[in-house]
Design an enzyme around this catalytic site. Structure first.
Site, PDB file in Angstrom:
ATOM      1  CB  CYS A 125      -0.865   0.011   1.149  1.00 54.79           C
ATOM      2  SG  CYS A 125      -1.467   1.698   1.601  1.00 54.79           S
ATOM      3  CG  HIS A 194      -5.812  -3.747   1.260  1.00 54.83           C
ATOM      4  ND1 HIS A 194      -4.954  -1.915   0.247  1.00 54.83           N
ATOM      5  CD2 HIS A 194      -6.575  -3.655   0.355  1.00 54.83           C
ATOM      6  CE1 HIS A 194      -5.687  -2.438  -0.593  1.00 54.83           C
ATOM      7  NE2 HIS A 194      -6.451  -3.486  -0.726  1.00 54.83           N
TER       8      HIS A 194
END
Ligand SMILES: [Zn+2]
Length: 237
Positions: A125, A194
């Site tokens: 990310c 994530h």
């Protein structure tokens, strides 16, 4: 004097607002472009030079956190992280690592869609530099050109090995395959976790993010449905 103080106050207010905006922007995971934002001078330094600089930066972060870098366990970490950033987890920033487009003529005249599913995705990310882990499903309908199956995995892996937002990764995979295969008829679905959502912030362990990009014939409802049905197939091996 009063004007000066007022000006300083305004600047401070703006600075604090900017900081708040930066936090909010990152946690909302908003991307700005389908191209990875990369500077023109990105490759002025060689890989070895980058490792040398990053090693000192990582050391600085660890020392600032109060860690004792003379400890045998921590001593090699800055170098290890620097090499890992440049050669592995962010290796997809370097165009030299782009998979070579080895395509073949579609001799067997297979005209249906081909789906490569459950391609493992390890990405990072770009807002938190924490891992994104998931699966990509990629499909295309040949218009005369085909690619080796592993090429699709390699393309996913190349674009995954960058600081990413999942939407951009999905689009980049589709665009690259469209270019290589010379057809718009390419689709990609990515389902990923994530760690910045699962392990911090909202700490939602179970949630995952699904993104999709449908090109050409895949925009058509029936073709899209067929692709999504194949993804659902669970074959026992
Ligand atoms: Zn994040």
């Amino acid at each position: 004097m009063l004007i000066f103080v007022a000006l300083l106050f305004l600047i401070t207010m703006k600075f604090e607002k900017d900081l708040k905006n930066i936090d909010a922007f990152g946690d909302d995971h908003i991307g700005t472009s389908s191209n990875t934002p990369i500077r023109e001078d990105a490759f002025k330094l060689s890989n070895d030079q980058k490792i040398d600089v990053i090693k000192d930066d990582v050391r600085h972060i660890m020392e600032t956190l109060g860690l004792d870098l003379t400890d045998d366990s921590l001593n090699g970490t800055p170098m290890r992280v620097a090499k890992m950033f440049v050669n592995e987890v962010f290796g997809g920033l370097n165009p030299e690592n782009r998979p070579k487009p080895s395509t073949f003529e579609n001799k067997y005249k297979y005209g249906e869609m081909l789906v490569e599913k459950n391609i493992t995705v390890y990405s990072t990310c770009e807002h938190h530099l924490l891992p994104i882990v998931g699966k990509a499903h990629v499909a295309y309908i040949s218009n005369g050109t085909v690619v080796g199956l592993s090429k699709m995995n390699r393309i996913v892996d190349y674009y995954a090995k960058r600081p990413q937002v999942q939407e951009r990764l999905t689009i980049q995979v589709v665009k690259e395959l469209q270019r290589v295969l010379n057809t718009k008829d390419v689709a990609c679905v990515i389902d990923a976790k994530h760690l910045c959502v699962n392990s911090r912030g909202i700490r939602d362990v179970d949630s995952s993010t699904v993104t999709s990009e449908f090109g050409g014939k895949f925009k058509n409802g029936k073709t899209k449905r067929e692709f999504l049905d194949y993804i659902k197939l669970e074959t026992e091996f």
